[in-house]
Design a protein around this motif. Structure first.
Motif, mmCIF file in Angstrom:
data_model
loop_
_atom_site.group_PDB
_atom_site.id
_atom_site.type_symbol
_atom_site.label_atom_id
_atom_site.label_comp_id
_atom_site.label_asym_id
_atom_site.label_seq_id
_atom_site.Cartn_x
_atom_site.Cartn_y
_atom_site.Cartn_z
ATOM 1 N N ASP A 99 15.746 -26.374 -32.390
ATOM 2 C CA ASP A 99 15.604 -25.317 -32.887
ATOM 3 C C ASP A 99 15.081 -23.936 -32.221
ATOM 4 O O ASP A 99 14.009 -24.278 -31.636
ATOM 5 N N LEU A 100 15.803 -22.860 -31.847
ATOM 6 C CA LEU A 100 15.207 -21.877 -31.072
ATOM 7 C C LEU A 100 14.976 -20.678 -31.903
ATOM 8 O O LEU A 100 16.026 -20.184 -32.851
ATOM 9 N N ARG A 101 14.158 -19.717 -31.341
ATOM 10 C CA ARG A 101 14.114 -18.304 -32.002
ATOM 11 C C ARG A 101 14.615 -17.342 -30.988
ATOM 12 O O ARG A 101 14.491 -17.629 -29.968
ATOM 13 N N VAL A 102 14.884 -15.961 -31.487
ATOM 14 C CA VAL A 102 15.143 -14.988 -30.799
ATOM 15 C C VAL A 102 13.971 -14.771 -29.642
ATOM 16 O O VAL A 102 12.931 -14.967 -29.837
ATOM 17 N N GLY A 103 14.379 -14.669 -28.426
ATOM 18 C CA GLY A 103 13.419 -14.562 -27.243
ATOM 19 C C GLY A 103 13.101 -15.869 -26.554
ATOM 20 O O GLY A 103 12.367 -15.903 -25.444
ATOM 21 N N ASP A 104 13.120 -16.915 -27.295
ATOM 22 C CA ASP A 104 12.785 -18.272 -26.704
ATOM 23 C C ASP A 104 13.556 -18.587 -25.547
ATOM 24 O O ASP A 104 14.939 -17.993 -25.209
ATOM 25 N N LEU A 105 13.298 -19.199 -24.521
ATOM 26 C CA LEU A 105 13.784 -19.597 -23.282
ATOM 27 C C LEU A 105 14.928 -20.894 -23.519
ATOM 28 O O LEU A 105 14.346 -21.829 -24.128
ATOM 29 N N ALA A 106 15.996 -20.640 -23.094
ATOM 30 C CA ALA A 106 16.792 -21.787 -23.545
ATOM 31 C C ALA A 106 17.131 -22.642 -22.194
ATOM 32 O O ALA A 106 17.408 -23.669 -22.307
ATOM 33 N N VAL A 107 17.259 -21.756 -21.109
ATOM 34 C CA VAL A 107 17.472 -22.516 -19.643
ATOM 35 C C VAL A 107 16.781 -21.896 -18.682
ATOM 36 O O VAL A 107 16.711 -20.716 -18.640
ATOM 37 N N VAL A 108 16.166 -22.592 -17.936
ATOM 38 C CA VAL A 108 15.526 -21.962 -16.640
ATOM 39 C C VAL A 108 15.928 -22.807 -15.419
ATOM 40 O O VAL A 108 15.930 -24.014 -15.325
ATOM 41 N N VAL A 109 16.583 -22.238 -14.509
ATOM 42 C CA VAL A 109 17.077 -22.889 -13.290
ATOM 43 C C VAL A 109 16.488 -22.117 -11.971
ATOM 44 O O VAL A 109 16.397 -20.804 -12.094
ATOM 45 N N ALA A 110 16.336 -22.567 -10.895
ATOM 46 C CA ALA A 110 15.803 -21.955 -9.639
ATOM 47 C C ALA A 110 16.286 -22.751 -8.425
ATOM 48 O O ALA A 110 16.371 -23.910 -8.529
ATOM 49 N N VAL A 111 16.292 -22.023 -7.329
ATOM 50 C CA VAL A 111 16.872 -22.545 -5.957
ATOM 51 C C VAL A 111 16.153 -21.971 -4.872
ATOM 52 O O VAL A 111 16.307 -20.692 -4.851
ATOM 53 N N SER A 112 15.686 -22.716 -3.832
ATOM 54 C CA SER A 112 15.081 -22.148 -2.819
ATOM 55 C C SER A 112 16.024 -22.513 -1.712
ATOM 56 O O SER A 112 16.343 -23.613 -1.470
ATOM 57 N N CYS A 113 16.185 -21.381 -0.828
ATOM 58 C CA CYS A 113 17.020 -21.530 0.434
ATOM 59 C C CYS A 113 16.429 -21.023 1.794
ATOM 60 O O CYS A 113 15.439 -20.036 1.443
ATOM 61 N N PRO A 114 16.732 -21.105 2.798
ATOM 62 C CA PRO A 114 16.299 -20.569 3.726
ATOM 63 C C PRO A 114 16.177 -19.016 3.906
ATOM 64 O O PRO A 114 15.173 -18.212 4.306
ATOM 65 N N HIS A 115 17.534 -18.538 3.265
ATOM 66 C CA HIS A 115 17.417 -17.042 3.137
ATOM 67 C C HIS A 115 17.977 -16.564 1.579
ATOM 68 O O HIS A 115 18.462 -17.379 1.032
ATOM 69 N N ARG A 116 17.746 -15.170 1.403
ATOM 70 C CA ARG A 116 18.015 -14.693 -0.059
ATOM 71 C C ARG A 116 19.173 -15.005 -0.528
ATOM 72 O O ARG A 116 19.400 -15.286 -1.693
ATOM 73 N N GLY A 117 20.223 -14.918 0.343
ATOM 74 C CA GLY A 117 21.461 -14.529 -0.018
ATOM 75 C C GLY A 117 22.173 -15.876 -0.539
ATOM 76 O O GLY A 117 22.784 -15.928 -1.276
ATOM 77 N N GLU A 118 21.674 -17.108 0.059
ATOM 78 C CA GLU A 118 22.318 -18.280 0.008
ATOM 79 C C GLU A 118 21.449 -18.832 -1.270
ATOM 80 O O GLU A 118 21.908 -19.616 -2.004
ATOM 81 N N ALA A 119 20.157 -18.357 -1.510
ATOM 82 C CA ALA A 119 19.599 -18.590 -2.695
ATOM 83 C C ALA A 119 20.110 -18.073 -4.054
ATOM 84 O O ALA A 119 20.405 -18.610 -5.137
ATOM 85 N N PHE A 120 20.637 -16.753 -3.881
ATOM 86 C CA PHE A 120 21.295 -16.170 -5.017
ATOM 87 C C PHE A 120 22.400 -16.792 -5.289
ATOM 88 O O PHE A 120 22.992 -17.172 -6.598
ATOM 89 N N GLU A 121 23.259 -17.137 -4.374
ATOM 90 C CA GLU A 121 24.525 -17.965 -4.677
ATOM 91 C C GLU A 121 24.601 -19.291 -5.109
ATOM 92 O O GLU A 121 25.047 -19.540 -5.879
ATOM 93 N N ALA A 122 23.469 -20.121 -4.717
ATOM 94 C CA ALA A 122 23.257 -21.188 -4.791
ATOM 95 C C ALA A 122 22.848 -21.234 -6.577
ATOM 96 O O ALA A 122 23.394 -22.193 -7.409
ATOM 97 N N CYS A 123 22.047 -20.240 -6.798
ATOM 98 C CA CYS A 123 21.398 -20.360 -8.053
ATOM 99 C C CYS A 123 22.653 -20.031 -9.069
ATOM 100 O O CYS A 123 22.560 -20.220 -10.346
ATOM 101 N N ARG A 124 23.515 -18.936 -8.792
ATOM 102 C CA ARG A 124 24.596 -18.564 -9.552
ATOM 103 C C ARG A 124 25.576 -19.699 -9.893
ATOM 104 O O ARG A 124 26.037 -20.170 -11.017
#
Length: 153
Positions: A99-124
């Motif tokens: 059970d979660l409340r409004v404002g609670d975190l439901a999912v957190v994902v992160a990706v690190s890559c050599p460059h920002r564009g790759e990181a954005f695309e991989a995270c998406r």
């Protein structure tokens, strides 16, 4: 996976999948961000999904997530696909159940890559595929007394 040059700092990480989990306790952005730290990464993209107070015009009163026992293995399978498609240095993903409340975190994902564009695309790619393929279901109860189930599969 993208090839690396002969520069020692660009060699492939041992296991870029650093954290995968289904949690019945509060999620931590800091934990996920720390998990993807890598000295060879020039870009880190982080996505945080939170419980909102509405859905398609209806006020959300309560919300709960549940999952199939295979959900964590499915998360890992998707993470492996992302690692194979992008030059990922480090990847982490955690999803909340219970059970979660409004404002609670439901999912957190992160990706690190050599460059920002790759990181954005991989995270998406990571969050989109998790949302569509992992057997996690959301049970929403609305302020008007109606309710609905929403799921990945």
């Amino acid at each position: 996976m993208a090839t690396t040059s002969d520069h020692p700092g660009e060699q492939a990480a041992q296991d870029p999948i650093r954290l995968i989990g289904i949690r019945d306790t509060a999620l931590s952005v800091d934990e996920v961000f720390r998990a993807v730290g890598d000295d060879a990464a020039g870009g880190t993209a982080l996505f945080v999904g939170t419980v909102r107070n509405h859905d398609e015009g209806a006020d959300v009163a309560e919300l709960g997530y549940s999952c199939h026992p295979s959900a964590e293995a499915e998360m890992r399978r998707i993470a492996e696909k992302v690692v194979a498609e992008f030059p990922v240095r480090a990847l982490a993903a955690v999803h909340r159940v219970g059970d979660l409340r409004v404002g609670d975190l439901a999912v957190v994902v992160a990706v690190s890559c050599p460059h920002r564009g790759e990181a954005f695309e991989a995270c998406r790619k990571l969050i989109d595929d998790l949302k569509h393929e992992v057997p996690i279901w959301k049970h929403q109860k609305f302020s008007d007394g109606t309710e609905e189930w929403v799921g990945a599969c």
